[in-house]
Design a protein around this motif. Structure first.
Motif, PDB file in Angstrom:
ATOM      1  N   ARG A 116       1.726  95.707  29.031  1.00 21.29           N
ATOM      2  CA  ARG A 116       1.932  94.926  30.247  1.00 21.29           C
ATOM      3  C   ARG A 116       2.590  93.588  29.970  1.00 21.29           C
ATOM      4  O   ARG A 116       3.446  93.146  30.730  1.00 21.29           O
ATOM      5  N   LYS A 117       2.176  92.939  28.907  1.00 15.10           N
ATOM      6  CA  LYS A 117       2.683  91.593  28.626  1.00 15.10           C
ATOM      7  C   LYS A 117       4.191  91.577  28.357  1.00 15.10           C
ATOM      8  O   LYS A 117       4.881  90.702  28.879  1.00 15.10           O
ATOM      9  N   PRO A 118       4.742  92.513  27.549  1.00 13.87           N
ATOM     10  CA  PRO A 118       6.200  92.500  27.362  1.00 13.87           C
ATOM     11  C   PRO A 118       6.962  92.765  28.661  1.00 13.87           C
ATOM     12  O   PRO A 118       8.025  92.183  28.896  1.00 13.87           O
ATOM     13  N   ILE A 119       6.420  93.615  29.522  1.00 14.72           N
ATOM     14  CA  ILE A 119       7.083  93.904  30.796  1.00 14.72           C
ATOM     15  C   ILE A 119       7.017  92.683  31.704  1.00 14.72           C
ATOM     16  O   ILE A 119       7.987  92.346  32.385  1.00 14.72           O
ATOM     17  N   GLN A 120       5.882  91.995  31.698  1.00 12.27           N
ATOM     18  CA  GLN A 120       5.774  90.764  32.483  1.00 12.27           C
ATOM     19  C   GLN A 120       6.731  89.699  31.947  1.00 12.27           C
ATOM     20  O   GLN A 120       7.356  88.984  32.729  1.00 12.27           O
ATOM     21  N   LEU A 121       6.852  89.611  30.642  1.00  8.36           N
ATOM     22  CA  LEU A 121       7.780  88.655  30.036  1.00  8.36           C
ATOM     23  C   LEU A 121       9.213  88.979  30.443  1.00  8.36           C
ATOM     24  O   LEU A 121       9.989  88.073  30.759  1.00  8.36           O
ATOM     25  N   LEU A 122       9.569  90.267  30.451  1.00 10.20           N
ATOM     26  CA  LEU A 122      10.896  90.671  30.897  1.00 10.20           C
ATOM     27  C   LEU A 122      11.119  90.255  32.350  1.00 10.20           C
ATOM     28  O   LEU A 122      12.185  89.745  32.705  1.00 10.20           O
ATOM     29  N   GLY A 123      10.125  90.442  33.204  1.00  6.75           N
ATOM     30  CA  GLY A 123      10.234  90.032  34.604  1.00  6.75           C
ATOM     31  C   GLY A 123      10.414  88.532  34.745  1.00  6.75           C
ATOM     32  O   GLY A 123      11.219  88.068  35.560  1.00  6.75           O
ATOM     33  N   ILE A 124       9.688  87.767  33.953  1.00  3.44           N
ATOM     34  CA  ILE A 124       9.809  86.311  34.003  1.00  3.44           C
ATOM     35  C   ILE A 124      11.189  85.870  33.539  1.00  3.44           C
ATOM     36  O   ILE A 124      11.803  84.981  34.136  1.00  3.44           O
ATOM     37  N   VAL A 125      11.711  86.512  32.495  1.00  2.00           N
ATOM     38  CA  VAL A 125      13.063  86.192  32.022  1.00  2.00           C
ATOM     39  C   VAL A 125      14.090  86.533  33.100  1.00  2.00           C
ATOM     40  O   VAL A 125      15.028  85.771  33.336  1.00  2.00           O
ATOM     41  N   ILE A 171       5.126  91.807  39.428  1.00  2.00           N
ATOM     42  CA  ILE A 171       4.055  92.310  40.281  1.00  2.00           C
ATOM     43  C   ILE A 171       3.664  93.725  39.883  1.00  2.00           C
ATOM     44  O   ILE A 171       2.483  94.076  39.830  1.00  2.00           O
ATOM     45  N   ALA A 172       4.650  94.574  39.603  1.00  2.00           N
ATOM     46  CA  ALA A 172       4.362  95.951  39.201  1.00  2.00           C
ATOM     47  C   ALA A 172       3.601  95.993  37.881  1.00  2.00           C
ATOM     48  O   ALA A 172       2.681  96.799  37.703  1.00  2.00           O
ATOM     49  N   ALA A 173       3.963  95.123  36.943  1.00  2.00           N
ATOM     50  CA  ALA A 173       3.257  95.089  35.670  1.00  2.00           C
ATOM     51  C   ALA A 173       1.831  94.590  35.851  1.00  2.00           C
ATOM     52  O   ALA A 173       0.917  95.021  35.150  1.00  2.00           O
ATOM     53  N   GLU A 174       1.638  93.700  36.785  1.00  2.00           N
ATOM     54  CA  GLU A 174       0.289  93.187  37.047  1.00  2.00           C
ATOM     55  C   GLU A 174      -0.582  94.231  37.707  1.00  2.00           C
ATOM     56  O   GLU A 174      -1.793  94.297  37.471  1.00  2.00           O
ATOM     57  N   GLN A 175       0.008  95.089  38.548  1.00  2.61           N
ATOM     58  CA  GLN A 175      -0.756  96.089  39.279  1.00  2.61           C
ATOM     59  C   GLN A 175      -1.184  97.267  38.412  1.00  2.61           C
ATOM     60  O   GLN A 175      -2.137  97.964  38.748  1.00  2.61           O
ATOM     61  N   THR A 176      -0.464  97.516  37.323  1.00  2.00           N
ATOM     62  CA  THR A 176      -0.843  98.640  36.457  1.00  2.00           C
ATOM     63  C   THR A 176      -2.133  98.307  35.730  1.00  2.00           C
ATOM     64  O   THR A 176      -2.341  97.184  35.275  1.00  2.00           O
TER      65      THR A 176
END
Length: 76
Positions: free
Chosen positions: A2-11, A68-73
Motif C-alpha cells: 500500500r505504501k509504495p502505491i500511496q507514494l506513487l499517488g502523492i508523486v 484513496i484506492a490504496a487507502e481503501q484496500t
C-alpha cells in the motif's frame, strides 16, 4: 504494497499541481523532478497539444484516486 502505491499517488498529485503552476507561471522548486510529466511526457503526446493545463489537472485527480484506492484496500 500500500505504501509504495500511496507514494506513487502523492508523486502524481505533486507533479500535476507543479505542472499546472509551471504552465501558468514559473515553478523554480524541484523543476526537473516535479515537472517531469509537463516537460517530458506532454510534448510527446500530440493529442494533448493545447490541453496541457487540463492534462496536469487530470494527473492530479488520478493521483488523488490512486491514494484513496490504496487507502481503501485492506492488508491481507
Amino acid at each position: 504494497m500500500r505504501k509504495p502505491i500511496q507514494l506513487l499517488g502523492i508523486v502524481m498529485i505533486l507533479q500535476g499541481i507543479s505542472g499546472a503552476i509551471d504552465h501558468l507561471a514559473v515553478q523554480p522548486f524541484f523543476g526537473i523532478f516535479l515537472n517531469f510529466f509537463n516537460r517530458v511526457i506532454l510534448p510527446r503526446l500530440d493529442a494533448l497539444t493545447g490541453y496541457e493545463l487540463f492534462a496536469n489537472l487530470i494527473l492530479t485527480a488520478l493521483g488523488v484516486v490512486v491514494v484513496i484506492a490504496a487507502e481503501q484496500t485492506q492488508p491481507s
